[in-house]
Design an enzyme around this catalytic site. Structure first.
Site, short mmCIF file in Angstrom:
data_model
loop_
_atom_site.label_atom_id
_atom_site.label_comp_id
_atom_site.label_asym_id
_atom_site.label_seq_id
_atom_site.Cartn_x
_atom_site.Cartn_y
_atom_site.Cartn_z
N TYR A 205 -11.12 24.13 24.13
CA TYR A 205 -11.46 24.26 25.54
C TYR A 205 -12.07 22.93 25.97
O TYR A 205 -13.22 22.64 25.67
CB TYR A 205 -12.47 25.39 25.77
N HIS A 386 -5.42 38.41 33.60
CA HIS A 386 -5.45 37.50 32.44
C HIS A 386 -5.86 38.23 31.17
O HIS A 386 -6.91 38.87 31.10
CB HIS A 386 -6.42 36.35 32.69
#
Length: 583
Positions: A205, A386
């Site tokens: 990330y 999601h």
């Protein structure tokens, strides 16, 4: 000259009349179904009022061509139409279904209507339509879910099937195009990484802080478009842009978003985002994301999730978002609120589960307090669902005064590879005091250990991003279950420590009975509901997951047509596709 002008006028008038009569035939959307060759193209259009859909399938072959809707992407149990043109120019077309062996059997009820079937030296084109929901058990209903669309063809008219001539693509067929408007004056701005070296790890990330455009007066963002670096596009799972408070400690460095440095965990309110399979997002013409007021961020946090499971080395990335903004203001300021299950290992899915349900609860009665000023009732205009690889379905269920009143978003055939922002046909009211439940259905039949909530693609998430107006300061409203209660029900050693309860899940002997108990206990347990604003201020309160009552199914249409075998119907006029959808 007058005669020519009059003729052109009459021609245009007749064309307009025909367009009005056949508005259902406007093929607004298109996809290439065989991505590597471009030999198979599908165009389609939907009449939502009449609940009819029209398709045009075009294949570079002079043999038979087929179109299918599959429950899971495979041929078995697929709803298929097959057509072609014989060497003597006569045509054949039939509604079929696939059982165990090829060829598919003809349906007793022919629910697809052939509109035209033509062939030239290289290409066969078939235009046909059907009701969204037929009454034929051999047909697949076309719903607001992600559909598995199959295309297939042969090299002649013998209906010989070869696997290399079959293609599957996940498509959301019932797309809504909102009324949009491109302003006469607008600017673009890129929010992106700069030649970032992607680490050789499964999951990264990457976060950094980017200044927003400096403007002297209020503007509106009306469109944002993913900017995908071709060197690394296949490694990008999602891109999110978060609004930062104006006292945020920012840096131009790139760091791990959820690592040891708390700098990169600042800023929690998503203002726009993209996930794998998505594309550019146009806001409706009366809605825009504000820019340049005292409430708007000077900086945003850019977050990009990379999945490098192939351990590729030396890959650099400059991906991000391009925003389009204008001084020509719209009526409403838009925002996004994230709902669902708190992304942490308290969210779990047992191994060997076929359809395991997880629940996240939002209670909006704390919105005024957490927002910092009174929150107006909201209108939901779009959504993005999601989840990760085990997900099979996501619902966003809406409750008011303890009563279920509707569904704010739903995809019962969720595909991880197609995570796109989808517009509602009409705005949906979301009032302060309402409750929202996000229900995620997962399958872990191919896993032999517990799947926990977390950031990796191999972990799970259960989230829904609702696009709404008027915007407010709320960033997130989600929950987690009382996990020690769940492990007590599963017969594990009693504990009040959440992380010990997480570890205890690894010692459960998972079978159909313990999976059923885990799902039931997770739903019945007290939820801790967290409401958070963009500055990180949060409030927690307990809550319970209410019951869900499936809505009544829409009425089906049992219209059937004569099986076609002979001359082709008169060629039907259709509009050109929108190039932006052709992918």
């Amino acid at each position: 000259m007058l005669r020519m002008a009059l003729s052109l006028f009459l021609l245009c008038f007749l064309w307009i009349v025909k367009a009005e009569e056949t508005s259902v035939l406007h093929l607004q959307f298109s996809k290439v179904l065989d991505h590597h060759h471009g030999s198979v193209r599908l165009r389609w259009g939907v009449d939502h009022d009449k609940e009819i859909i029209v398709f045009e399938l075009q294949v570079k072959t002079t043999g038979w061509i087929g179109f299918g809707l599959s429950p899971d992407g495979e041929l078995e149990e697929s709803d298929i139409v097959i057509g072609g043109v014989h060497p003597d120019k006569s045509i054949y077309f039939s509604d079929r279904h696939m059982e165990d062996e090829w060829p598919p059997e003809e349906d007793e009820n022919q629910n697809y209507e052939l509109l035209s079937l033509t062939q030239n030296e290289t290409t066969t084109t078939m235009v046909f339509r059907r009701a969204l929901r037929t009454c034929d058990p051999n047909d697949q209903d076309i719903t607001n879910d992600t559909m598995r669309v199959i295309s297939l063809y042969g090299l002649d008219d013998s209906l010989t099937y070869e696997e290399e001539h079959k293609f599957m693509k996940s498509i959301f067929l019932l797309q809504i195009i909102p009324l949009t408007e491109t302003p006469s004056t607008y600017f673009t701005y890129e929010i992106k990484l700069n030649n970032f070296l992607i680490p050789v790890t499964d999951t990264t990330y990457a976060c950094t802080f980017i200044p927003m455009p400096s403007v002297s007066e209020k503007h509106h963002i009306f469109l944002y478009d993913p900017l995908l670096d071709p060197n690394s596009a296949d490694m990008i799972h999602h891109i999110l842009v978060y609004a930062c408070g104006n006292n945020t400690n920012v840096t131009s460095e790139v760091g791990e978003c959820y690592g040891s440095d708390p700098t990169f965990t600042q800023c929690s309110q998503v203002i726009f985002g993209w996930a794998v399979g998505g594309s550019a997002f146009h806001l409706p013409k009366d809605v825009g994301i504000p820019l340049g007021t005292s409430l708007d961020p000077y900086y945003v946090r850019l977050e990009i999730h990379f999945s490098n499971f192939d351990a590729k080395e030396g890959v650099h990335d400059s991906s991000g978002m391009t925003i389009f903004y204008t001084p020509q203001l719209r009526e409403h300021d838009a925002g996004i609120i994230q709902f669902g299950v708190f992304t942490f290992p308290m969210h779990f899915i047992p191994p060997g589960a076929e359809n395991f349900k997880s629940y996240g609860l939002c209670k909006t009665d704390k919105f005024h307090e957490v927002n910092g000023w009174p929150v107006e009732n909201m209108k939901v205009v779009a959504y993005l669902l999601h989840s990760h690889l085990t997900a099979r379905g996501i619902k966003v269920i809406h409750y008011r005064n303890g009563t279920q009143i509707g569904i704010l978003a739903q995809d019962d055939k969720y595909d991880f590879r197609l995570q796109e922002s989808r517009h509602h046909r009409y705005t949906m009211d979301l009032n302060v005091g309402d409750e929202v439940v996000v229900e995620c259905t997962a399958s872990t039949m191919d896993r032999d250990s517990v799947t926990f909530g977390g950031p990796s693609t191999l972990n799970e998430m259960c989230l829904a991003f609702l696009f709404l107006y008027p915007r407010n300061n709320i960033s997130t409203c989600w929950s987690y279950t009382d996990l020690p209660y769940v492990t007590d029900i599963l017969g594990q050693e009693h504990t009040t420590d959440i992380m010990e309860a997480v570890m205890n899940l690894n010692y459960v002997e998972w079978d159909n009975e313990t999976i059923r108990l885990a799902e039931k206990a997770s739903k019945e347990a007290v939820q801790t509901v967290i409401v958070q604003n963009r500055r990180g201020t949060r409030s927690t309160q307990p809550g319970l997951i209410p019951d869900f009552n499936p809505p009544m199914p829409h009425q089906c249409d049992n219209t059937s047509f004569v099986l076609s075998d002979g001359s082709s119907p008169e060629k039907t006029e259709v509009d050109s596709p929108m190039d932006a959808n052709d992918s």
